[in-house]
Design an enzyme around this catalytic site. Structure first.
Site, mmCIF file in Angstrom:
data_model
loop_
_atom_site.group_PDB
_atom_site.id
_atom_site.type_symbol
_atom_site.label_atom_id
_atom_site.label_comp_id
_atom_site.label_asym_id
_atom_site.label_seq_id
_atom_site.Cartn_x
_atom_site.Cartn_y
_atom_site.Cartn_z
ATOM 1 N N GLU A 58 0.838 -1.201 0.000
ATOM 2 C CA GLU A 58 0.000 0.000 0.000
ATOM 3 C C GLU A 58 0.874 1.253 0.000
ATOM 4 O O GLU A 58 0.599 2.210 -0.743
ATOM 5 C CB GLU A 58 -0.942 0.011 1.198
ATOM 6 N N TRP A 80 -8.195 -2.235 -0.762
ATOM 7 C CA TRP A 80 -9.086 -1.334 -1.493
ATOM 8 C C TRP A 80 -10.131 -2.065 -2.337
ATOM 9 O O TRP A 80 -10.821 -1.448 -3.147
ATOM 10 C CB TRP A 80 -8.249 -0.402 -2.381
ATOM 11 N N TYR A 116 -5.097 9.062 -1.677
ATOM 12 C CA TYR A 116 -3.802 9.360 -1.059
ATOM 13 C C TYR A 116 -2.653 9.613 -2.043
ATOM 14 O O TYR A 116 -2.114 10.713 -2.124
ATOM 15 C CB TYR A 116 -3.399 8.223 -0.107
ATOM 16 N N CYS A 175 -8.483 9.255 5.697
ATOM 17 C CA CYS A 175 -8.534 9.168 7.158
ATOM 18 C C CYS A 175 -7.294 9.827 7.746
ATOM 19 O O CYS A 175 -7.389 10.701 8.592
ATOM 20 C CB CYS A 175 -8.630 7.710 7.595
ATOM 21 N N ARG A 195 -8.014 12.061 10.951
ATOM 22 C CA ARG A 195 -9.336 12.518 11.386
ATOM 23 C C ARG A 195 -10.179 11.375 11.945
ATOM 24 O O ARG A 195 -10.932 11.545 12.900
ATOM 25 C CB ARG A 195 -10.084 13.183 10.223
ATOM 26 N N ASP A 198 -9.710 4.095 13.206
ATOM 27 C CA ASP A 198 -10.179 2.761 13.561
ATOM 28 C C ASP A 198 -9.061 2.085 14.346
ATOM 29 O O ASP A 198 -8.103 1.572 13.782
ATOM 30 C CB ASP A 198 -10.512 1.997 12.275
#
Length: 302
Positions: A58, A80, A116, A175, A195, A198
């Site tokens: 990633e 994804w 991203y 995120c 922000r 998890d």
């Protein structure tokens, strides 16, 4: 990694119940700080087995600005799989002669939109011919790498994935939306802002990913890795992760592993060249002395 486990313990004890878009309630604390000194080892959780190769794939995709879901899947990274560019999904729904569900179309659509890596490498670039956003392009990552070499004491080495103009074209609103580096006396420190956090699934990935990014930047600029800090805004544990969180706290952490980055990079065609962050791939690192507890299964809230 006690800093992370302390955060889990705090959210379980002091978190407040909160609803969210997924429909699965969370125990939530606001404005939590994760901090780790890289000299203590690579911050990969040992209280459960982590898929470091997936994390590395990633990050490679982010560094290369990849927006193709298939690119990640071809490298056995399924993060994804259930996400896609919402604009393209909506268009296919409107022309849906086969009467597929939104979820089916979302899984089949390859384009992830301007998320991203796109913003890291091509910030705010017009995404396609229908895009009414600003016609600009800015390579944030290359600017930071160049600045580390020419003016490492600069205080403007900031990378942002948060682009309100193109938010409707991202598979998921970022995120972890920004990061920046600080150089002091030959040591490079990195902090990121997040922000939505998890705590059981995403945050352990984020910690390891930004730690690896810090190592890659240090290798590129011949600096030593220092402090890694995450500023976690909405820090939460999903209701269906509570038992797993409690199980993890019962496990004793093992010594942290180490990661080394080779001086030469092996490319996809088998050839080698001197290390360069932009040519680096997920195959070009060595994880040593990683002895984790068994994997803990967690459901993803989409």
């Amino acid at each position: 990694m006690y800093s992370y486990l302390d955060i889990v313990r705090n959210v379980l004890k002091n978190g407040q119940w909160k609803s969210n878009r997924t429909g699965v309630n969370t125990l939530t604390c606001a404005n939590v700080v994760f901090s780790h000194e890289m000299s203590e080892g690579f911050p990969l959780l040992t209280t459960k087995k982590m898929p470091m190769q997936t994390i590395a794939v990633e990050l490679e995709g982010f560094i290369k600005g990849v927006t193709s879901k298939k690119w990640f899947q071809d490298r056995k990274c399924q993060i994804w799989t259930e996400w896609a560019n919402p604009i393209k999904v909506q268009k296919k729904l409107q022309n849906n002669v086969a009467l597929k569900s939104r979820k089916q179309i979302q899984i089949e659509e390859d384009d992830l939109g301007g998320l991203y890596g796109f913003q890291w490498r091509r910030f705010n670039q017009v995404y396609d011919e229908d895009d009414d956003g600003c016609i600009t392009r800015y390579d944030q990552l290359k600017t930071i790498v160049d600045t580390l070499k020419s003016n490492p004491n600069d205080r403007r080495m900031v990378c942002s994935a948060w682009n309100p103009i193109q938010m409707n074209r991202m598979a998921l609103s970022p995120c972890h939306y920004s990061w920046n580096v600080v150089h002091i006396d030959g040591v490079l420190h990195l902090n990121w802002s997040q922000r939505s956090c998890d705590l059981m699934l995403g945050v352990p990935f984020n910690i390891a990913s930004y730690a690896l990014l810090l190592l890659l930047l240090c290798k590129e600029s011949n600096l030593k890795p220092g402090n890694l800090t995450g500023l976690l805004a909405d820090c939460h544990i999903y209701e269906n992760h509570i038992d797993q969180a409690q199980e993890q706290l019962l496990r004793d952490p093992h010594d942290l592993p180490t990661i080394t980055i080779p001086d030469n990079i092996t490319l996809d065609d088998g050839s080698q060249k001197p290390y360069n962050i932009f040519d680096w791939t997920h195959k070009n690192y060595t994880l040593s002395n990683y002895y984790p507890h068994p994997h803990i299964k967690l459901e993803v809230a989409v």
